[in-house]
Write an enzyme that holds these catalytic residues in place. Structure first.
Site, PDB file in Angstrom:
ATOM      1  N   TYR A  25       0.857  -1.189   0.000  1.00  8.14           N
ATOM      2  CA  TYR A  25       0.000   0.000   0.000  1.00  8.14           C
ATOM      3  C   TYR A  25       0.892   1.238   0.000  1.00  8.14           C
ATOM      4  O   TYR A  25       0.700   2.181   0.741  1.00  8.14           O
ATOM      5  CB  TYR A  25      -0.926  -0.022   1.223  1.00  8.14           C
ATOM      6  CG  TYR A  25      -2.145   0.862   1.103  1.00  8.14           C
ATOM      7  CD1 TYR A  25      -3.191   0.541   0.242  1.00  8.14           C
ATOM      8  CD2 TYR A  25      -2.254   2.033   1.870  1.00  8.14           C
ATOM      9  CE1 TYR A  25      -4.305   1.352   0.142  1.00  8.14           C
ATOM     10  CE2 TYR A  25      -3.374   2.847   1.781  1.00  8.14           C
ATOM     11  CZ  TYR A  25      -4.391   2.501   0.916  1.00  8.14           C
ATOM     12  OH  TYR A  25      -5.512   3.310   0.824  1.00  8.14           O
ATOM     13  N   GLY A  26       1.892   1.226  -0.889  1.00 10.52           N
ATOM     14  CA  GLY A  26       2.788   2.372  -1.028  1.00 10.52           C
ATOM     15  C   GLY A  26       2.308   3.280  -2.143  1.00 10.52           C
ATOM     16  O   GLY A  26       1.101   3.455  -2.348  1.00 10.52           O
ATOM     17  N   GLN A  28       2.259   3.054  -5.507  1.00 12.66           N
ATOM     18  CA  GLN A  28       1.334   2.435  -6.463  1.00 12.66           C
ATOM     19  C   GLN A  28       0.184   1.720  -5.759  1.00 12.66           C
ATOM     20  O   GLN A  28      -0.965   1.783  -6.205  1.00 12.66           O
ATOM     21  CB  GLN A  28       2.079   1.436  -7.365  1.00 12.66           C
ATOM     22  CG  GLN A  28       3.011   2.071  -8.372  1.00 12.66           C
ATOM     23  CD  GLN A  28       2.277   2.853  -9.445  1.00 12.66           C
ATOM     24  OE1 GLN A  28       1.171   2.516  -9.857  1.00 12.66           O
ATOM     25  NE2 GLN A  28       2.878   3.937  -9.888  1.00 12.66           N
ATOM     26  N   SER A  53       0.838   1.007   7.103  1.00 15.08           N
ATOM     27  CA  SER A  53      -0.188   1.337   6.112  1.00 15.08           C
ATOM     28  C   SER A  53      -1.551   0.741   6.442  1.00 15.08           C
ATOM     29  O   SER A  53      -2.554   1.132   5.838  1.00 15.08           O
ATOM     30  CB  SER A  53       0.232   0.818   4.730  1.00 15.08           C
ATOM     31  OG  SER A  53       1.459   1.360   4.361  1.00 15.08           O
ATOM     32  N   HIS A 108       5.864  -3.468 -12.902  1.00 18.37           N
ATOM     33  CA  HIS A 108       7.209  -3.298 -13.469  1.00 18.37           C
ATOM     34  C   HIS A 108       7.739  -4.712 -13.694  1.00 18.37           C
ATOM     35  O   HIS A 108       7.445  -5.609 -12.913  1.00 18.37           O
ATOM     36  CB  HIS A 108       8.081  -2.504 -12.485  1.00 18.37           C
ATOM     37  CG  HIS A 108       9.515  -2.323 -12.903  1.00 18.37           C
ATOM     38  ND1 HIS A 108       9.890  -2.034 -14.196  1.00 18.37           N
ATOM     39  CD2 HIS A 108      10.663  -2.383 -12.197  1.00 18.37           C
ATOM     40  CE1 HIS A 108      11.215  -1.915 -14.249  1.00 18.37           C
ATOM     41  NE2 HIS A 108      11.701  -2.140 -13.045  1.00 18.37           N
ATOM     42  N   ASP A 191      13.210   0.861 -19.113  1.00 11.14           N
ATOM     43  CA  ASP A 191      13.026   1.606 -17.867  1.00 11.14           C
ATOM     44  C   ASP A 191      14.359   1.753 -17.137  1.00 11.14           C
ATOM     45  O   ASP A 191      14.734   2.857 -16.730  1.00 11.14           O
ATOM     46  CB  ASP A 191      12.011   0.856 -16.993  1.00 11.14           C
ATOM     47  CG  ASP A 191      11.559   1.667 -15.801  1.00 11.14           C
ATOM     48  OD1 ASP A 191      10.847   2.663 -16.013  1.00 11.14           O
ATOM     49  OD2 ASP A 191      11.921   1.319 -14.664  1.00 11.14           O
ATOM     50  N   GLU A 195      16.527   5.378 -16.757  1.00  7.91           N
ATOM     51  CA  GLU A 195      16.855   5.998 -15.469  1.00  7.91           C
ATOM     52  C   GLU A 195      18.358   6.017 -15.216  1.00  7.91           C
ATOM     53  O   GLU A 195      18.865   6.934 -14.585  1.00  7.91           O
ATOM     54  CB  GLU A 195      16.079   5.348 -14.316  1.00  7.91           C
ATOM     55  CG  GLU A 195      16.405   3.914 -14.009  1.00  7.91           C
ATOM     56  CD  GLU A 195      15.266   3.179 -13.292  1.00  7.91           C
ATOM     57  OE1 GLU A 195      14.120   3.654 -13.307  1.00  7.91           O
ATOM     58  OE2 GLU A 195      15.534   2.098 -12.725  1.00  7.91           O
TER      59      GLU A 195
END
Ligand code: NAD
Ligand code: MG
Length: 341
Positions: A25-26, A28, A53, A108, A191, A195
């Site tokens: 529950y961060g 995303q 969370s 991801h 990705d 970065e």
């Protein structure tokens, strides 16, 4: 042009017919759980015991279970833990509860691409990867919009994995903005390359090297900061809005001549060879192996590099100058909102 999917391309009933577990529950996790719930999907959140969370998710009206219980109850499990934690949590608490016909989803491709997670046959494996931070995924949804997303299928056990991923993306709000097909390989490799070489690694090293060159030549650190860091945003905004050619239209001819003749000297054949080497190390799994080993050994090198970066002289002069620009401090609050879990 690549094929893009919009709202009418998705079948909302597919995801509405599933029992979804959002694990984590961060950034995303909160966005996926809340958007899906408001799109009429049966959602439960899986968190570890004692997670800070739990209260946030409960207060938001979501059911919170342990990761194992949420995985056992659900037939679609979206893993939204930090990439470095996913392998061990999967092995201990998710894999034992996977049944034929279940689906396991990612935002991801790292853990599938680099073999940290190897789902059993009989399970759909798909990705719905929003191209934006979680807090924007949530905010744009509440405003009636969405964040563009990529979808990919790594294992199509049901023969309907792509439709299911599109239906999930629809519930997330992504089909309001546009959904693009990719593969786990392409998403993960581009990705990491982006970065490392351009967005984060290339950019921060370029700025620091430019700053150091000016300061070492005796110029004021304040001038060096304005030139090499502050103005960057103005240039990037122009590129974002109008492309590189559009940005060049707005700068002076002197700046443009310097850009065209000196840029390729900085980003020369040596730098391009390094870029290729970095891409090779991503594709061979060498980077992933190094990063997983760094995590296993307690992140000592990572923390030392992070501390050295924070102690760079550009941070001190930058903090002083930004304190005099309150309109930038307002932006700082916004960044904390976006990156905080
Ligand atoms: P995050 O760090 O914001 O949140 C991770 C959540 O997992 C937190 O709730 C944390 O408490 C929980 N957690 C951590 N370790 C755990 C453990 N061992 N057991 C149970 N729970 C644990 O992560 P995030 O940035 O939302 O990333 C989640 C996934 O989404 C990753 O795969 C990431 O690559 C992907 N992604 C993130 C973003 C982004 O905006 N941050 C964008 C696109 C994709
Ligand atoms: Mg990225």
């Amino acid at each position: 042009m690549a094929k893009l999917y919009y709202e009418s391309d998705a079948d909302a009933s597919l995801i509405q017919g599933r029992k979804v577990a959002v694990i984590g529950y961060g950034s995303q996790g909160h966005a996926h759980a809340l958007n899906l719930a408001e799109s009429g999907v049966d959602v439960r959140v899986g968190l570890r015991a004692g997670s800070s969370s739990t209260q946030k998710a409960t207060e938001a009206g979501l059911r919170v279970l342990s990761v194992a219980d949420a995985s056992a109850e659900a037939d679609l499990i979206m893993i939204l833990l930090p990439d470095t934690e996913q392998g061990s949590v999967y092995a201990a608490e998710i894999a034992p509860h996977l049944r034929q016909g279940d689906a396991i989803f990612f935002a991801h491709g790292f853990n599938i691409r680099f073999g940290q997670i190897v789902p059993p046959p009989g399970v759909d494996v798909a990705m719905v990867a929003p191209k934006g931070p979680g807090h924007l995924v949530r905010r744009t949804y509440t405003e009636g919009g969405g964040v563009p997303s990529l979808v990919a299928v790594a294992q199509d056990a049901s023969g309907k994995a792509h439709d299911l991923a599109l239906s999930y993306a629809h519930a997330l709000g992504a089909t309001r903005a546009g959904v693009l097909d990719t593969t786990f390989d392409e998403e993960t490799e581009t990705d990491l390359f982006g970065e490392q070489v351009v967005l984060c690694g290339g950019l921060t090293s370029l700025v620091q090297a430019g700053f150091e060159t000016l300061v070492n030549a005796g110029y004021q650190p304040e001038s060096a900061y304005f030139e090499c860091l502050h103005e960057l945003k103005l240039i990037v905004d122009l590129m974002y809005e109008q492309g590189i050619a559009g940005m060049r239209f707005s700068i002076s001819d002197t700046a443009e001549y310097g850009d065209l003749t000196r840029g390729p000297k900085v980003i020369d054949a040596h730098v391009r060879a390094e870029m290729q080497q970095i891409l090779d190390d991503i594709r061979s799994g060498k980077f992933a192996e190094e990063w997983m080993a760094e995590n296993r050994s307690g992140r000592k090198n990572f923390e030392a590099l992070r501390a050295a970066g924070a102690a760079h002289p550009i941070e001190k002069v930058g903090a002083e100058l930004r304190a005099m620009m309150p309109f930038i401090s307002a932006g700082k609050q916004r960044i904390q909102d976006v990156s905080g879990g």
